[in-house]
Motif scaffolding. Structure first.
Motif, short mmCIF file in Angstrom:
data_model
loop_
_atom_site.label_atom_id
_atom_site.label_comp_id
_atom_site.label_asym_id
_atom_site.label_seq_id
_atom_site.Cartn_x
_atom_site.Cartn_y
_atom_site.Cartn_z
N ASP A 156 7.07 -1.23 13.30
CA ASP A 156 6.78 0.17 13.01
C ASP A 156 7.32 0.58 11.64
O ASP A 156 6.66 1.30 10.89
N GLN A 157 8.51 0.10 11.35
CA GLN A 157 9.11 0.38 10.04
C GLN A 157 8.21 -0.10 8.91
O GLN A 157 7.94 0.63 7.96
N ILE A 158 7.78 -1.34 9.04
CA ILE A 158 6.99 -1.92 7.96
C ILE A 158 5.65 -1.20 7.82
O ILE A 158 5.22 -0.88 6.72
N VAL A 159 5.04 -0.92 8.97
CA VAL A 159 3.78 -0.18 8.92
C VAL A 159 3.99 1.17 8.25
O VAL A 159 3.22 1.57 7.37
N ALA A 160 5.06 1.85 8.65
CA ALA A 160 5.32 3.17 8.07
C ALA A 160 5.53 3.07 6.56
O ALA A 160 5.04 3.89 5.79
N LEU A 215 -1.52 -7.36 0.62
CA LEU A 215 -1.43 -5.91 0.63
C LEU A 215 -0.14 -5.44 -0.05
O LEU A 215 -0.16 -4.57 -0.93
N LEU A 216 0.98 -6.04 0.36
CA LEU A 216 2.26 -5.65 -0.22
C LEU A 216 2.29 -5.96 -1.71
O LEU A 216 2.76 -5.17 -2.52
N ARG A 217 1.78 -7.12 -2.03
CA ARG A 217 1.75 -7.52 -3.43
C ARG A 217 1.02 -6.48 -4.27
O ARG A 217 1.42 -6.18 -5.40
N LEU A 218 0.01 -5.93 -3.68
CA LEU A 218 -0.79 -4.92 -4.38
C LEU A 218 0.06 -3.72 -4.76
O LEU A 218 -0.07 -3.16 -5.86
N LEU A 264 3.48 3.94 1.00
CA LEU A 264 2.99 3.44 -0.28
C LEU A 264 1.53 3.82 -0.47
O LEU A 264 1.11 4.24 -1.55
N LEU A 265 0.78 3.67 0.63
CA LEU A 265 -0.64 4.01 0.57
C LEU A 265 -0.83 5.47 0.19
O LEU A 265 -1.65 5.80 -0.68
N ALA A 266 -0.07 6.35 0.84
CA ALA A 266 -0.21 7.78 0.58
C ALA A 266 0.13 8.08 -0.88
O ALA A 266 -0.59 8.81 -1.57
#
Lengths: 234, 234
Positions: free
Chosen positions: B214-218, B170-173, B223-225
């Motif tokens: 929580d930080q990483i999820v946020a 996911l992050l790589r993306l 990034l998603l947004a």
DNA sequence: TGCATATTCATTGTCGACAAAAAATATGCA
DNA sequence: TGCATATTTTTTGTCGACAATGAATATGCA
């Protein structure tokens, strides 16, 4: 008696071979028909299922992926042992997953989920009523697997399946030597859990799941203690 | 040019074939060198690795078992998609597992565990310092995998590995399209987590892991947004 | 031309065979 | 007899081949 097998050349559909072997072996491992440590011979299985070694091999690789079978290089694969030394990790994990999946089920279940869960509870109650220990073990697994599924988190669901399967082997191990009375109270606890899920009462679901898990863990530990007294060598 | 390959017949040890293919493919999938949806052709791979289809097939079955690859019957297998619709289940699970594994590490770690964790934190800090996003992703995975291992619960450990790998994809993306400044604060958070583990302070470990998760999820959601704004079609 | 059907093509699932590795057994020597 | 070495046996890992399946393409008819 020259024909020991009069079944026709056993035509089967193309992709079905692996699945059949996988399903059968998986069942036999979980039921302890193949006890831990049993060596698994590929040619032997090939003869038994009437197919080549290739699909057998694929099924074994899948089972190895789930940890139900262990493959030592260039030497026979064998049914995985049950790890008695680290049972606490099992208890810890299954308690957590009982709680998490039941909580989520209370939040996310659909009407269809609830129907299925109630069906499985019915089956569970029947096995308990008829003192069918083996049936009870399997039914209990299905019941909690359905709850996990209703929680709609594939990560939790797959871990829960794995835990339930390990638990199934473990219980099976004890219920073949000790047939105490089956604990009817679990039927009632299951019913309460269903209620909490249906009401969407997350906290109640959590609390009930926790109590239920603790009960089961305590019961297994009792069986373990009894067994340890009888087999002090272990 | 009659010889396109002057390498000798590539002798390899007996069991090594499958492992090599598995490792290479796994890496390429996690690094998105093979993006989701890529069809995986068996003969093509057989040529590429200079071996028969049999070991290729076994590697693919293993990858399918971990959900990295999907096999549709009688038709080609392909690299699994990243499920954007259910990312919340991922966030939910990884937050829980961050907490659980860090708690357990605080209780059960050995001195060797701690050494290894500190080593990996060192590597992580280096990648952040050198603004190496890809290296950072991998190092972060190793760091938290080591913590999970120190917790000594194989059930949690294996789920954590799976989550970290999915997270790596996911992050790589995102980091291949956006290279913002790498978040140096994570280095500090990691250091605090290590301290809590070393002190055996379970509650602090839990609290820090939760904040960190929580930080990483946020961050991923940010990034998603951003991405959603740029690719509104999705 | 447009659509239904037949044919070809690409790719997988399964097979039988052979070689490599480890264990089991036999052989030789003290 | 007891141990080290050689031989056989057993079982896996890999290979190339073939058939079944579904997709792609070609064919025929309106």
């Amino acid at each position: 008696m020259e024909d020991k097998d009069n079944s026709p050349p056993t035509e089967r559909k193309r992709g079905s071979g692996v699945k059949r072997v996988y399903d059968v072996l998986r069942d036999e491992i979980l039921e302890l028909a193949l006890p831990p440590g049993t060596p698994v011979d590929e040619v032997q299985l090939a003869e038994r299922f009437g197919m080549s070694r290739t699909p057998i091999r694929e099924a074994l690789v899948r089972l190895a992926g789930e940890g139900l079978v262990e493959t030592l290089p260039n030497r026979s694969t064998m049914v995985s042992n049950i790890d008695f030394l680290n049972l606490n990790t099992f208890f810890d994990a299954i308690t957590l997953m009982y709680r998490v999946t039941t909580r989520l089920a209370a939040q996310k279940h659909s009407a269809a989920d609830l129907d299925r869960i109630r069906d499985l509870q019915e089956k569970y109650a029947q096995t308990v009523a008829s003192q069918d220990a083996l049936g009870m073990i399997a039914a209990n697994r299905e019941f909690h697997a359905a709850i996990a599924k209703a929680g709609r988190n594939p990560y939790y669901h797959s871990l829960m399946i794995r835990l339930l399967d390990d638990g199934r082997r473990l219980l099976r191990l004890y219920y073949q030597s000790f047939d105490d009375r089956l604990p009817e109270r679990y039927v009632d606890e299951h019913a309460q859990i269903i209620d909490a899920i249906a009401r969407g009462d997350v906290e109640a679901a959590d609390r009930l799941a926790r109590v239920h898990a603790d009960q089961i863990v305590a019961q297994i530990q009792r069986l373990l203690a009894t067994d340890a007294r009888q087999h002090p060598a272990l």
